[in-house]
Write a protein that holds these residues in place. Structure first.
Motif, PDB file in Angstrom:
ATOM      1  N   GLN A  96     -34.525 -23.838 -44.670  1.00 29.53           N
ATOM      2  CA  GLN A  96     -34.671 -22.634 -44.258  1.00 29.53           C
ATOM      3  C   GLN A  96     -33.202 -21.876 -43.857  1.00 29.53           C
ATOM      4  O   GLN A  96     -32.810 -21.105 -43.914  1.00 29.53           O
ATOM      5  N   GLN A  97     -32.555 -22.908 -43.232  1.00 27.41           N
ATOM      6  CA  GLN A  97     -30.999 -22.638 -43.094  1.00 27.41           C
ATOM      7  C   GLN A  97     -30.250 -22.282 -44.205  1.00 27.41           C
ATOM      8  O   GLN A  97     -29.549 -21.170 -44.251  1.00 27.41           O
ATOM      9  N   GLU A  98     -30.591 -22.947 -45.236  1.00 26.61           N
ATOM     10  CA  GLU A  98     -29.907 -22.647 -46.507  1.00 26.61           C
ATOM     11  C   GLU A  98     -30.208 -20.939 -47.054  1.00 26.61           C
ATOM     12  O   GLU A  98     -29.492 -20.265 -47.540  1.00 26.61           O
ATOM     13  N   VAL A  99     -31.610 -20.909 -46.845  1.00 28.09           N
ATOM     14  CA  VAL A  99     -31.909 -19.524 -47.232  1.00 28.09           C
ATOM     15  C   VAL A  99     -31.581 -18.441 -46.322  1.00 28.09           C
ATOM     16  O   VAL A  99     -31.001 -17.429 -46.863  1.00 28.09           O
ATOM     17  N   ILE A 100     -31.149 -18.730 -44.898  1.00 29.01           N
ATOM     18  CA  ILE A 100     -30.628 -17.657 -44.167  1.00 29.01           C
ATOM     19  C   ILE A 100     -29.292 -17.494 -44.621  1.00 29.01           C
ATOM     20  O   ILE A 100     -28.924 -16.367 -44.668  1.00 29.01           O
ATOM     21  N   SER A 101     -28.498 -18.541 -44.787  1.00 26.60           N
ATOM     22  CA  SER A 101     -27.365 -18.518 -45.078  1.00 26.60           C
ATOM     23  C   SER A 101     -27.209 -17.616 -46.424  1.00 26.60           C
ATOM     24  O   SER A 101     -26.161 -16.822 -46.588  1.00 26.60           O
ATOM     25  N   GLN A 102     -28.053 -17.825 -47.377  1.00 25.98           N
ATOM     26  CA  GLN A 102     -27.974 -17.327 -48.843  1.00 25.98           C
ATOM     27  C   GLN A 102     -28.172 -15.683 -48.430  1.00 25.98           C
ATOM     28  O   GLN A 102     -27.712 -14.788 -48.950  1.00 25.98           O
ATOM     29  N   GLN A 103     -29.250 -15.549 -47.281  1.00 23.04           N
ATOM     30  CA  GLN A 103     -29.573 -13.906 -47.230  1.00 23.04           C
ATOM     31  C   GLN A 103     -28.466 -13.363 -46.383  1.00 23.04           C
ATOM     32  O   GLN A 103     -28.257 -12.066 -46.658  1.00 23.04           O
ATOM     33  N   GLU A 104     -27.795 -13.976 -45.726  1.00 23.90           N
ATOM     34  CA  GLU A 104     -26.569 -13.477 -45.095  1.00 23.90           C
ATOM     35  C   GLU A 104     -25.509 -13.087 -46.013  1.00 23.90           C
ATOM     36  O   GLU A 104     -24.651 -12.144 -46.048  1.00 23.90           O
TER      37      GLU A 104
ATOM     38  N   THR B 269     -25.907 -12.428 -49.082  1.00 22.25           N
ATOM     39  CA  THR B 269     -26.622 -11.335 -49.988  1.00 22.25           C
ATOM     40  C   THR B 269     -26.404  -9.925 -49.141  1.00 22.25           C
ATOM     41  O   THR B 269     -25.836  -8.846 -49.694  1.00 22.25           O
TER      42      THR B 269
END
Length: 372
Positions: free
Chosen positions: A275-283, A285
């Motif tokens: 989830q943290q990796e997803v959030i980082s990727q969203q940030e 983006t």
């Protein structure tokens, strides 16, 4: 065809018949002269003793032949044969004798005797028992009984009952020479029983029996104690092994629970990391989107400002040209009007520039708001 019954023919027939009868008689005699010795007997063949020549050794039995377990040809008339049994004979020897300590005892023994297997012993036995072989048992019993009485008289009761093998050995040693002379030998001698009429031997054995009983009881007690100790040791060993097994099972269960807990905790951790990796990727983006939007707004603002400035500039130039033309036509009359128009163009330009700058500031503010 008529038979020829002349005297010559009859004589010839009788001669042939006589010869045939003589041949059959000779053959029958020869066959009966072949003697076969069984495995347990010896055949003694006797003949006329040859005349001893000068220089020949003196031989007592020069006219005798001894055959064991094979066949022999006995010459008719001049030789004779005799059979001697070599089988073993069992004897029951009973002797009553007085020991060295003046105790009268009875000794019962069993012996096995037979004629010796050598030619010299067979000849010696034949000289004494050939025609009375049934007396071998009684003669040997007498010899053994006499030897037992003689040996017993040299020993005490204690020596006799505690060491029967010594008594047997001494009896055999004493009778060996006497039996060898008779051509006999003893296979075995066993003392069966030693007893007395007054209970002396029985009383003598009471103390030893009590001692043996005591030793047996002590040995039995020690054996029971050793057995109980062995059983206790075995139980302790089993308990120790069970304890080690329980500890091992507990360690295995502990490791299993730990592995299960780690596996259970690893799943949420992995999900959090993901989830943290997803959030980082969203940030990342979102940051890229903000930068792109900022660039788009900058481009739009610059395009609008440039267009308005260009239009103002073109209008100003056109007004100036018209004013110059009017001024040229009516310079004097239009000079003041041209100057007014030029001033108005400059004011309009400044107004447009101010509007463009305000629009640019608004775009930057919106970009900052989106970035935050």
């Amino acid at each position: 065809m008529p038979l020829d019954l002349t005297p010559q023919t009859i004589t010839n027939g009788l001669t042939i018949a006589v010869i045939a009868l003589i041949f059959l008689a000779v053959l029958f005699t020869l066959v009966r002269s072949i003697k076969v010795a069984k495995p347990d007997e010896a055949i003694i063949v006797t003949s006329r003793q040859r005349t001893r020549r000068p220089g020949d050794a003196q031989t007592e039995n020069a006219g005798q032949r001894v055959v064991f377990g094979s066949r022999v040809f006995v010459k008719p008339i001049v030789e004779a044969h005799f059979k001697l049994s070599l089988r073993s004979r069992q004897l029951n020897v009973q002797a009553t004798a007085q020991t060295r300590d003046a105790i009268t005892i009875k000794v019962n023994a069993v012996a096995v005797v037979k004629v010796g297997g050598s030619e010299s012993m067979v000849r010696a036995a034949a000289q004494r028992f050939l025609n009375q072989q049934d007396q071998i048992e009684s003669s040997t019993e007498e010899v053994l009984s006499g030897s037992v009485r003689s040996i017993v008289g040299q020993l005490t009761v204690t020596e006799i009952i505690t060491n029967r093998s010594a008594l047997q050995g001494q009896v055999l040693e004493a009778v060996r020479e006497s039996l060898d002379v008779q051509g006999l030998e003893i296979d075995t001698l066993q003392i069966k029983e030693i007893d007395d009429d007054h209970g002396y031997i029985r009383d003598l054995g009471r103390g030893e029996a009590a001692r043996v009983k005591q030793v047996a009881e002590i040995a039995e007690s020690v054996s029971r104690q050793a057995s109980e100790e062995a059983r206790i040791g075995a139980d302790q060993a089993v308990a120790e092994q069970q304890r080690k097994l329980d500890l091992r099972n507990a360690e295995i269960q502990k490791e299993t629970d730990k592995a299960r807990a780690e596996a259970a905790a690893a799943k949420p951790l992995a999900e959090a990391i993901a989830q943290q990796e997803v959030i980082s990727q969203q940030e990342v983006t979102a940051s890229k989107r903000v930068g792109l939007r900022k660039q788009e707004l900058d481009a739009e603002i610059r395009a609008v400002a440039d267009a308005e400035a260009y239009a103002v500039e073109k209008n100003a130039e056109a007004s100036a040209a018209a004013s110059v033309a009017a001024a040229n036509a009516d310079r004097d009359r239009r000079k003041s009007a041209a100057e007014a128009v030029e001033a108005e163009g400059v004011a309009e330009k400044n107004r447009r520039i101010a509007a463009a700058q305000a629009l640019q500031a608004e775009g930057e503010a919106e970009a900052n708001s989106i970035r935050v």
